[in-house]
Structures are given as C-alpha cells and as structure tokens.
Design a protein around this motif. Structure first.
Motif, PDB file in Angstrom:
ATOM      1  N   ILE A  60     -15.829   7.114   5.390  1.00  0.00           N
ATOM      2  CA  ILE A  60     -14.789   7.521   4.426  1.00  0.00           C
ATOM      3  C   ILE A  60     -14.717   6.461   3.323  1.00  0.00           C
ATOM      4  CG2 ILE A  60     -12.443   8.444   4.185  1.00  0.00           C
ATOM      5  CD1 ILE A  60     -12.242   8.533   7.206  1.00  0.00           C
ATOM      6  N   PRO A  61     -15.745   6.357   2.490  1.00  0.00           N
ATOM      7  CA  PRO A  61     -15.780   5.286   1.477  1.00  0.00           C
ATOM      8  C   PRO A  61     -14.630   5.347   0.471  1.00  0.00           C
ATOM      9  CG  PRO A  61     -17.548   6.883   1.123  1.00  0.00           C
ATOM     10  CD  PRO A  61     -16.925   7.204   2.446  1.00  0.00           C
ATOM     11  N   ALA A  62     -14.139   6.553   0.167  1.00  0.00           N
ATOM     12  CA  ALA A  62     -13.037   6.672  -0.800  1.00  0.00           C
ATOM     13  C   ALA A  62     -11.778   5.996  -0.276  1.00  0.00           C
ATOM     14  CB  ALA A  62     -12.761   8.146  -1.101  1.00  0.00           C
ATOM     15  N   LEU A  63     -11.470   6.244   1.000  1.00  0.00           N
ATOM     16  CA  LEU A  63     -10.294   5.608   1.610  1.00  0.00           C
ATOM     17  C   LEU A  63     -10.509   4.105   1.722  1.00  0.00           C
ATOM     18  CD1 LEU A  63      -7.546   5.750   2.975  1.00  0.00           C
ATOM     19  CD2 LEU A  63      -8.708   6.292   5.121  1.00  0.00           C
ATOM     20  N   HIS A  64     -11.720   3.694   2.080  1.00  0.00           N
ATOM     21  CA  HIS A  64     -12.032   2.265   2.186  1.00  0.00           C
ATOM     22  C   HIS A  64     -11.808   1.568   0.847  1.00  0.00           C
ATOM     23  CE1 HIS A  64     -14.766  -1.263   2.043  1.00  0.00           C
ATOM     24  NE2 HIS A  64     -14.348  -1.432   3.282  1.00  0.00           N
ATOM     25  N   LYS A  65     -12.215   2.223  -0.249  1.00  0.00           N
ATOM     26  CA  LYS A  65     -12.054   1.634  -1.573  1.00  0.00           C
ATOM     27  C   LYS A  65     -10.590   1.594  -1.984  1.00  0.00           C
ATOM     28  CE  LYS A  65     -13.798   1.991  -6.306  1.00  0.00           C
ATOM     29  NZ  LYS A  65     -14.651   2.763  -7.248  1.00  0.00           N
ATOM     30  N   ILE A  92      -2.607   5.594   9.355  1.00  0.00           N
ATOM     31  CA  ILE A  92      -3.530   6.117  10.364  1.00  0.00           C
ATOM     32  C   ILE A  92      -4.462   5.007  10.860  1.00  0.00           C
ATOM     33  CG2 ILE A  92      -5.477   7.695  10.708  1.00  0.00           C
ATOM     34  CD1 ILE A  92      -3.997   9.623   8.769  1.00  0.00           C
ATOM     35  N   ALA A  93      -4.923   4.162   9.932  1.00  0.00           N
ATOM     36  CA  ALA A  93      -5.791   3.039  10.330  1.00  0.00           C
ATOM     37  C   ALA A  93      -5.051   2.083  11.265  1.00  0.00           C
ATOM     38  CB  ALA A  93      -6.281   2.289   9.089  1.00  0.00           C
ATOM     39  N   VAL A  94      -3.769   1.827  10.973  1.00  0.00           N
ATOM     40  CA  VAL A  94      -2.971   0.930  11.813  1.00  0.00           C
ATOM     41  C   VAL A  94      -2.744   1.545  13.202  1.00  0.00           C
ATOM     42  CG1 VAL A  94      -0.658  -0.070  12.107  1.00  0.00           C
ATOM     43  CG2 VAL A  94      -1.854  -0.327   9.937  1.00  0.00           C
ATOM     44  N   ILE A  95      -2.483   2.857  13.268  1.00  0.00           N
ATOM     45  CA  ILE A  95      -2.324   3.530  14.565  1.00  0.00           C
ATOM     46  C   ILE A  95      -3.586   3.348  15.398  1.00  0.00           C
ATOM     47  CG2 ILE A  95      -2.131   5.778  15.716  1.00  0.00           C
ATOM     48  CD1 ILE A  95      -0.338   6.683  13.416  1.00  0.00           C
ATOM     49  N   PHE A  96      -4.742   3.579  14.765  1.00  0.00           N
ATOM     50  CA  PHE A  96      -6.022   3.459  15.455  1.00  0.00           C
ATOM     51  C   PHE A  96      -6.228   2.043  15.980  1.00  0.00           C
ATOM     52  CE2 PHE A  96     -10.771   3.065  15.287  1.00  0.00           C
ATOM     53  CZ  PHE A  96     -11.025   3.982  16.297  1.00  0.00           C
ATOM     54  N   VAL A  97      -5.942   1.049  15.128  1.00  0.00           N
ATOM     55  CA  VAL A  97      -6.115  -0.344  15.537  1.00  0.00           C
ATOM     56  C   VAL A  97      -5.135  -0.713  16.647  1.00  0.00           C
ATOM     57  CG1 VAL A  97      -5.912  -2.750  14.773  1.00  0.00           C
ATOM     58  CG2 VAL A  97      -7.106  -1.090  13.338  1.00  0.00           C
ATOM     59  N   MET A  98      -3.891  -0.250  16.543  1.00  0.00           N
ATOM     60  CA  MET A  98      -2.890  -0.555  17.573  1.00  0.00           C
ATOM     61  C   MET A  98      -3.298   0.008  18.937  1.00  0.00           C
ATOM     62  SD  MET A  98       0.860  -0.146  15.842  1.00  0.00           S
ATOM     63  CE  MET A  98       1.526  -1.412  14.747  1.00  0.00           C
ATOM     64  N   VAL A 108       0.823  -1.214   0.000  1.00  0.00           N
ATOM     65  CA  VAL A 108       0.000   0.000   0.000  1.00  0.00           C
ATOM     66  C   VAL A 108       0.857   1.265   0.000  1.00  0.00           C
ATOM     67  CG1 VAL A 108      -2.084   1.013   1.032  1.00  0.00           C
ATOM     68  CG2 VAL A 108      -1.573  -1.362   1.428  1.00  0.00           C
ATOM     69  N   SER A 109       2.115   1.132  -0.359  1.00  0.00           N
ATOM     70  CA  SER A 109       2.996   2.307  -0.323  1.00  0.00           C
ATOM     71  C   SER A 109       3.244   2.901  -1.701  1.00  0.00           C
ATOM     72  CB  SER A 109       4.349   1.923   0.321  1.00  0.00           C
ATOM     73  OG  SER A 109       4.961   0.859  -0.393  1.00  0.00           O
ATOM     74  N   LYS A 110       2.393   2.563  -2.672  1.00  0.00           N
ATOM     75  CA  LYS A 110       2.598   3.092  -4.024  1.00  0.00           C
ATOM     76  C   LYS A 110       2.162   4.545  -4.129  1.00  0.00           C
ATOM     77  CE  LYS A 110       2.145  -1.391  -6.319  1.00  0.00           C
ATOM     78  NZ  LYS A 110       1.371  -2.215  -7.270  1.00  0.00           N
ATOM     79  N   LYS A 111       1.141   4.927  -3.361  1.00  0.00           N
ATOM     80  CA  LYS A 111       0.622   6.300  -3.406  1.00  0.00           C
ATOM     81  C   LYS A 111       0.598   6.874  -2.001  1.00  0.00           C
ATOM     82  CE  LYS A 111      -2.283   5.507  -7.480  1.00  0.00           C
ATOM     83  NZ  LYS A 111      -3.674   5.522  -8.013  1.00  0.00           N
ATOM     84  N   PHE A 112       0.850   8.170  -1.900  1.00  0.00           N
ATOM     85  CA  PHE A 112       0.942   8.824  -0.597  1.00  0.00           C
ATOM     86  C   PHE A 112      -0.364   8.741   0.176  1.00  0.00           C
ATOM     87  CE2 PHE A 112       0.304  12.585   2.049  1.00  0.00           C
ATOM     88  CZ  PHE A 112       1.398  12.493   2.890  1.00  0.00           C
ATOM     89  N   ASP A 113      -1.501   8.974  -0.501  1.00  0.00           N
ATOM     90  CA  ASP A 113      -2.777   8.982   0.217  1.00  0.00           C
ATOM     91  C   ASP A 113      -3.122   7.598   0.754  1.00  0.00           C
ATOM     92  OD1 ASP A 113      -3.090   8.027  -2.355  1.00  0.00           O
ATOM     93  OD2 ASP A 113      -5.107   8.861  -2.628  1.00  0.00           O
ATOM     94  N   GLN A 114      -2.829   6.547  -0.018  1.00  0.00           N
ATOM     95  CA  GLN A 114      -3.075   5.192   0.460  1.00  0.00           C
ATOM     96  C   GLN A 114      -2.151   4.846   1.628  1.00  0.00           C
ATOM     97  OE1 GLN A 114      -2.656   2.492  -2.822  1.00  0.00           O
ATOM     98  NE2 GLN A 114      -4.559   3.125  -3.802  1.00  0.00           N
ATOM     99  N   ALA A 115      -0.882   5.247   1.494  1.00  0.00           N
ATOM    100  CA  ALA A 115       0.097   4.945   2.543  1.00  0.00           C
ATOM    101  C   ALA A 115      -0.267   5.641   3.850  1.00  0.00           C
ATOM    102  CB  ALA A 115       1.495   5.364   2.093  1.00  0.00           C
TER     103      ALA A 115
END
Length: 201
Positions: free
Chosen positions: A100-105, A47-53, A35-42
């Motif tokens: 945030i459906p755009a980020l989910h997609k 942020i999702a991983v921080i929240f889950v952690m 998921v590191s190909k694009k800045f917004d995805q990365a």
C-alpha cells in the motif's frame, strides 16, 4: 451470558470508551495530533496501530510469562518490549511500502513513530500489570487499538470543521488544536458510568 464472555465484553468496552488511551490516559498524543488532519491518514494510522498492538501483545505476553518471569528477568521488561515493538513496526512499514505505497507515503514520518508510540508500549505493559491471560490481553489490545482509531477518526472530523472556522489570531494553529482535543477528551468522560450501567457494578 457466561462470566468469561461478560469479562471480555467489559474489557473491550472499557478499553474503547472509558479508558481510551488517547483521550483518557493521554498516551499516543504525537500521532493523534500529527496525523489527524485528514480522514484517510487518521484511519490508516489507526489501523496500523491496531495491527501493531495485536502483534506486540501476541509476542510480548509469551516473552513475559515464559522467559522473563521464568528466569527472573522482569527488570528487562521495558527494554525487551521496546525492541519487540520496534521490530514489528519495521515489519509493518516494509509491508505497507510494498503493498500500500500510497498509505505509506501519506503517513510519512509518523509510521516509524509508532515505535515510540507510548500507547503501544503502554498496552503491552498494562496487560501484564492487570494480570490478564493471553486471550484477555489480545481483547484488551484490540479494544485499545479500536479506541485509538475512534479517537483519530473523530478528531479528524473535528479538525475538518476547524479549518472552516475563523478563530482569533492567538488561537490559530496549535492552540486551537489543543483546545479542540481537550473538549473531545472531556466528551469521553460521559462514558464513565457506562460500565456500571451495563454490567451492574
């Protein structure tokens, strides 16, 4: 500066820079490479991983100390922690899909993969192994999450530059990605003496 605050600063700085889970411990490599190909995805994944952690630590620390340890069920730690993390990831996925459906997609299949992200499981187990109290565990998880986000964003920038490069045919695709990841990882070894320099150890 009080000793407790000094320890918390040391924990977060160590987690972000020195013992970066991706670039030093090599945990969480799947989303790091995927998921590191694009800045917004990365950044979204970070942020999702921080929240889950943070959520996983807030739930697993009390479970370990007030349930598993009290009833001598420590051998169930890994199974219980995985189940908790899986449930939390489902919660995050539902929330992202709704708000945030755009980020989910854009995250696609990599969002459910947080369930199997060994960095999340690793931080919850290491917080127990290192003997951290609840506050220290939360600070450690925040530091690890920020370190994960930092690695993702940095590598997204590196991969952006790689797309403009023209490597030899044998290095195109996955090989050049792994070479770049190893160079970024080596760069983080420069932070090895930062803790001793700041905290005088």
């Amino acid at each position: 500066m009080s000793e407790s605050l000094k320890l918390l600063l040391k924990i977060i700085m160590t987690s972000v820079l020195v013992n970066n889970y991706v670039l030093n411990k090599f945990l969480g490599i799947c989303p790091f490479l995927g998921v590191s190909k694009k800045f917004d995805q990365a950044s979204g994944m970070g942020i999702a991983v921080i929240f889950v952690m943070l959520l996983a630590t807030a739930v697993t620390w009390p479970i370990q100390h007030f349930l598993l340890d009290r009833f001598e069920l420590g051998y169930l730690q890994t199974i219980v922690f995985i189940l908790v993390i899986a449930a939390l990831v489902q919660f995050v996925e539902i929330a992202l899909k709704k708000y945030i459906p755009a980020l989910h997609k854009s995250l696609g299949v990599y969002l459910p993969l947080i369930t199997t992200n060994c960095a999340v499981l690793g931080v919850t187990i290491n917080n127990i192994t290192d003997g951290y109290n609840f506050l220290q565990s939360m600070v450690s998880s925040l530091g690890v999450g920020l370190g994960f986000l930092l690695a993702m964003v940095l590598f997204a920038g590196v991969r952006g530059r790689m797309e403009e490069a023209d490597p030899p045919k044998a290095f195109r695709g996955v090989p050049i990605t792994l070479v770049a990841a190893s160079i970024v990882s080596l760069a983080f070894y420069g932070f090895g003496g930062i803790i001793s320099g700041i905290f005088g150890e």
